[in-house]
Enzyme design. Structure first.
Site, PDB file in Angstrom:
ATOM      1  CG  HIS A   1      -0.928  14.717   0.414  1.00 42.40           C
ATOM      2  ND1 HIS A   1      -1.412  14.279  -0.907  1.00 42.40           N
ATOM      3  CD2 HIS A   1       0.516  14.269  -0.439  1.00 42.40           C
ATOM      4  CE1 HIS A   1      -0.909  14.868  -2.239  1.00 42.40           C
ATOM      5  NE2 HIS A   1       0.003  14.045  -2.116  1.00 42.40           N
TER       6      HIS A   1
ATOM      7  CD  GLU B   1       5.463  15.183   1.145  1.00 46.99           C
ATOM      8  OE1 GLU B   1       3.948  14.480   0.830  1.00 46.99           O
ATOM      9  OE2 GLU B   1       5.013  14.588   2.386  1.00 46.99           O
TER      10      GLU B   1
ATOM     11  CE  LYS C   1       3.295   9.048  -3.631  1.00 46.48           C
ATOM     12  NZ  LYS C   1       4.340  10.456  -2.796  1.00 46.48           N
TER      13      LYS C   1
END
Length: 422
Positions: free
Chosen positions: A206, A283, A78
């Protein structure tokens, strides 16, 4: 200059054109941008553009692996889904964090093995689950009980990763208000998955994009260890830890990436020591992509206004703005200081300035606050470094203004890597 500039609107596929020429010895992306500016300055078509040095991806990958040797990166698509960026990253052998069927299609289309993909959006449409199942993408995240029957029906062979809520109050872009299961409900979710015959193999979190407190990682990792114990207690074979993103993308950011890495390494050593068979992934998105691109914009109009007290304020109207590649600026945590291409004979006086974008929307400006700049003229150029993260993917053609052209460059060693990659 021995650099071929490639516009993705002409070459948008995932294969490299035969005539793609690398950067010559000593050339840089900024020099390419300055050459392009000189060319455009001789014409009336001074459109905005970006230049990418794809070799930066290689150096960022080395830095990540050196600082976090136990952590396998799964790039967050993304952040920047350019086919050229993804092709280079795929050739480096890293994994990919995908959040939609479209992203899955793009990564699988590069020939990336499904085992190198984690489907990280906790809330998935049934059709997306079916697509993942058909194409062998097994790693999926979830954070609530409602998702489990959907997975059981449409992707019963999934290897589930429970996304844990974290305290992201010290991050610029907090995410936990939208995603993540609190620690007190994890036991119930793990049992529900077991009762449906689903395998939970790990935990993810996250800390939020633009994390300002490295200790957020340490607390989240400690909480994950508790969830591992819960999972094993109800029969799940827990073997994967996903520490998410939140890493800075440019050198000099506060806190520094190296400081984050030291905290993460210490937390892993304490809660998930080596030899326990736990695979650790992350990530990163901004960390890889941000410093790859630079942007060049032109001043297409200008106004001077007098403020109360007689102070002079300058309004510059640029040919790129909030609805293009600068949408992230109004809430970004990275200091954005433009580089002036114009040369001055002496140190010029500074004025409060507003940088407006090209559309009719008064909200279309680069910064919420005024910036201090010297007086510039219509036709002058500004260069913005570190423009690779959450820029291209968020741009639009609002008000009829076209997407910015992008010019890609690379060095000989990268071309060799791409030619030998499977």
């Amino acid at each position: 200059m021995s650099t071929l500039l490639v516009d993705p609107k002409e070459s948008s596929g995932s294969t490299w054109p035969e005539d793609f020429i690398p950067l010559g010895p000593g050339e840089s992306a900024r020099e390419v941008a300055l050459k392009k500016i000189r060319e455009l300055s001789d014409s009336d078509h001074r459109d905005p553009f970006m230049v990418a040095d794809l070799g930066v991806l290689v150096s960022r990958h080395r830095a990540f692996c050196q600082a976090l040797p136990r952590v396998s990166p799964f790039y967050a698509v993304k952040c920047n889904n350019s086919p050229w960026v993804l092709r280079v990253l795929a050739s480096l052998g890293i994994g990919f964090d995908c959040a939609s069927q479209g992203e899955l299609e793009q990564i699988l289309g590069l020939g990336v093995a499904p085992s190198r993909i984690i489907y990280t959006h906790p809330c998935k449409p049934a059709s997306y689950l079916q697509y993942a199942a058909r194409h062998g993408v097994q790693l999926l995240t979830f954070d609530c009980e409602v998702e489990l029957p959907k997975v059981a029906q449409h992707h019963p062979g999934a290897r589930l990763v429970l996304r844990l809520w974290t305290d992201d109050s010290m991050s610029v872009y907090p995410l936990s208000a939208k995603f993540g299961a609190r620690l007190e409900v994890c036991g119930h979710l793990l049992k529900s998955a077991r009762d449906l015959g689903l395998a939970v193999v790990g935990v993810s979190f996250h800390v939020g994009s633009g994390c300002q407190n490295p200790q957020s990682f340490a607390q989240a990792i400690a909480d994950c260890r508790r969830v591992f114990e819960m999972g094993r207690g109800v029969g799940h074979d827990m073997s994967l830890l996903d520490i998410g993103g939140g890493f800075p993308g440019v050198e000099g950011s506060e806190p520094e990436f190296e400081e984050m890495a030291r905290v993460i390494n210490a937390a892993l050593a304490q809660d998930f020591p080596e030899g326990t068979g736990i695979k650790v992934i992350a990530e990163p998105g901004r960390f890889y992509a941000e410093s790859v691109y630079i942007a060049a914009v032109n001043i297409m109009a200008k106004k001077a206004v007098l403020e109360p007290g007689g102070q002079r304020k300058l309004l510059y109207y640029l040919n790129e703005g909030h609805y293009g590649n600068f949408r992230v600026f109004l809430r970004d945590f990275v200091p954005r200081i433009p580089i002036l291409v114009k040369e001055f004979c002496s140190k010029p006086p500074l004025f409060p300035c507003v940088l407006y974008g090209p559309t009719c929307d008064a909200f279309d400006k680069l910064f919420e606050e005024e910036v201090q700049l010297p007086e510039l003229d219509v036709g002058d150029w500004l260069i913005f470094p570190s423009m690779g993260a959450y820029t291209l993917v968020m741009s639009s053609t609002f008000n009829g203004f076209p997407l910015t052209s992008i010019y890609y460059t690379m060095r000989p060693e990268l071309r060799s890597l791409l030619e030998t990659a499977p």
